[in-house]
Design an enzyme around this catalytic site. Sequence first.
Site, PDB file in Angstrom:
ATOM      1  N   PHE A 197     -44.965 -70.283 -13.717  1.00  0.00           N
ATOM      2  CA  PHE A 197     -45.123 -68.915 -13.253  1.00  0.00           C
ATOM      3  C   PHE A 197     -43.761 -68.233 -13.278  1.00  0.00           C
ATOM      4  O   PHE A 197     -42.718 -68.874 -13.168  1.00  0.00           O
ATOM      5  CB  PHE A 197     -45.804 -68.803 -11.882  1.00  0.00           C
ATOM      6  CG  PHE A 197     -47.284 -69.085 -11.959  1.00  0.00           C
ATOM      7  CD1 PHE A 197     -48.183 -68.077 -12.265  1.00  0.00           C
ATOM      8  CD2 PHE A 197     -47.769 -70.368 -11.783  1.00  0.00           C
ATOM      9  CE1 PHE A 197     -49.536 -68.336 -12.370  1.00  0.00           C
ATOM     10  CE2 PHE A 197     -49.119 -70.644 -11.887  1.00  0.00           C
ATOM     11  CZ  PHE A 197     -50.008 -69.621 -12.179  1.00  0.00           C
TER      12      PHE A 197
ATOM     13  N   TYR B 192     -53.617 -63.823 -16.978  1.00  0.00           N
ATOM     14  CA  TYR B 192     -52.396 -63.047 -17.197  1.00  0.00           C
ATOM     15  C   TYR B 192     -52.080 -62.807 -18.668  1.00  0.00           C
ATOM     16  O   TYR B 192     -51.111 -62.118 -18.985  1.00  0.00           O
ATOM     17  CB  TYR B 192     -51.197 -63.781 -16.571  1.00  0.00           C
ATOM     18  CG  TYR B 192     -51.350 -64.030 -15.099  1.00  0.00           C
ATOM     19  CD1 TYR B 192     -51.180 -63.001 -14.183  1.00  0.00           C
ATOM     20  CD2 TYR B 192     -51.684 -65.294 -14.619  1.00  0.00           C
ATOM     21  CE1 TYR B 192     -51.326 -63.222 -12.824  1.00  0.00           C
ATOM     22  CE2 TYR B 192     -51.832 -65.525 -13.263  1.00  0.00           C
ATOM     23  CZ  TYR B 192     -51.649 -64.486 -12.372  1.00  0.00           C
ATOM     24  OH  TYR B 192     -51.799 -64.706 -11.028  1.00  0.00           O
TER      25      TYR B 192
ATOM     26  N   ASN C 143     -37.698 -61.141 -11.085  1.00  0.00           N
ATOM     27  CA  ASN C 143     -37.677 -62.461 -10.447  1.00  0.00           C
ATOM     28  C   ASN C 143     -37.578 -63.622 -11.433  1.00  0.00           C
ATOM     29  O   ASN C 143     -37.021 -64.668 -11.100  1.00  0.00           O
ATOM     30  CB  ASN C 143     -38.884 -62.632  -9.532  1.00  0.00           C
ATOM     31  CG  ASN C 143     -38.766 -61.768  -8.297  1.00  0.00           C
ATOM     32  OD1 ASN C 143     -37.669 -61.534  -7.796  1.00  0.00           O
ATOM     33  ND2 ASN C 143     -39.892 -61.275  -7.807  1.00  0.00           N
TER      34      ASN C 143
ATOM     35  N   HIS D  70     -46.400 -58.138 -17.807  1.00  0.00           N
ATOM     36  CA  HIS D  70     -45.433 -59.159 -17.400  1.00  0.00           C
ATOM     37  C   HIS D  70     -45.373 -60.307 -18.408  1.00  0.00           C
ATOM     38  O   HIS D  70     -44.413 -61.072 -18.410  1.00  0.00           O
ATOM     39  CB  HIS D  70     -45.833 -59.698 -16.021  1.00  0.00           C
ATOM     40  CG  HIS D  70     -44.709 -59.872 -15.057  1.00  0.00           C
ATOM     41  ND1 HIS D  70     -43.481 -59.246 -15.168  1.00  0.00           N
ATOM     42  CD2 HIS D  70     -44.632 -60.601 -13.912  1.00  0.00           C
ATOM     43  CE1 HIS D  70     -42.710 -59.596 -14.148  1.00  0.00           C
ATOM     44  NE2 HIS D  70     -43.385 -60.422 -13.375  1.00  0.00           N
TER      45      HIS D  70
ATOM     46  N   ASN E 295     -41.771 -66.418 -11.434  1.00  0.00           N
ATOM     47  CA  ASN E 295     -40.719 -66.491 -10.416  1.00  0.00           C
ATOM     48  C   ASN E 295     -40.011 -67.837 -10.350  1.00  0.00           C
ATOM     49  O   ASN E 295     -39.017 -67.970  -9.647  1.00  0.00           O
ATOM     50  CB  ASN E 295     -41.286 -66.140  -9.041  1.00  0.00           C
ATOM     51  CG  ASN E 295     -41.796 -64.719  -8.981  1.00  0.00           C
ATOM     52  OD1 ASN E 295     -41.640 -63.943  -9.926  1.00  0.00           O
ATOM     53  ND2 ASN E 295     -42.405 -64.357  -7.872  1.00  0.00           N
TER      54      ASN E 295
END
EC number: 3.1.1.29
Length: 188
Positions: free
Chosen positions: A64, A14, A112, A19, A66
């Site tokens: 993470f 990632y 989120n 994001h 969320n």
Amino acid sequence: MKVIVGLGNPGSKYKETKHNIGFITLDEIAYRQNVSFNNSNFEADIAEFFIGTEKVLLVKPLTFMNESGRSVGPLLTYFGVDEEDLIVIYDDLDLEIGKIRLRQKGSAGGHNGIKSLIAHLGTNVFPRIKIGIGRPSKNDTVIHHVLSTFPKETHEEMLLAVKKAADAALYACEGHTFVETMNQFNGK
């Protein structure tokens, strides 16, 4: 003490995704301050430095996106930091790539990571710096869009936004109120 949280997802998979623009911005701040991140007991990588006598923590939650609040909530409690001394940096679909927007409070707006922070902090009143990642194309999903990397042709705008967001966060830590910081950086 000021706490600057960059939202993102851990792991090399990632690292350069849209994001993870919050993590990317914290890397820029850490580079400028010549500090490194270390793992902590708060499910986060943390770097620290001083601006004058003000201690500043850079925090990358490793939970993470969320579940970001699961890391940040206990950290703020442990250090006795109030929400007004928190700055959260994250991606925003509703802003064009290259744009930033500062806000003192607000809803999660479908994000989120922010939803998790609001749930764990019990308030939506905390300073934030949103960095534009643009909307997905008609043929793309939101999930694919946020987890994809920036197109090569937008890389320069993305880097400019990261630098502006880093400038704004550091300005806020130099003794300026967040209202002064918003006046200095919004619309610029």
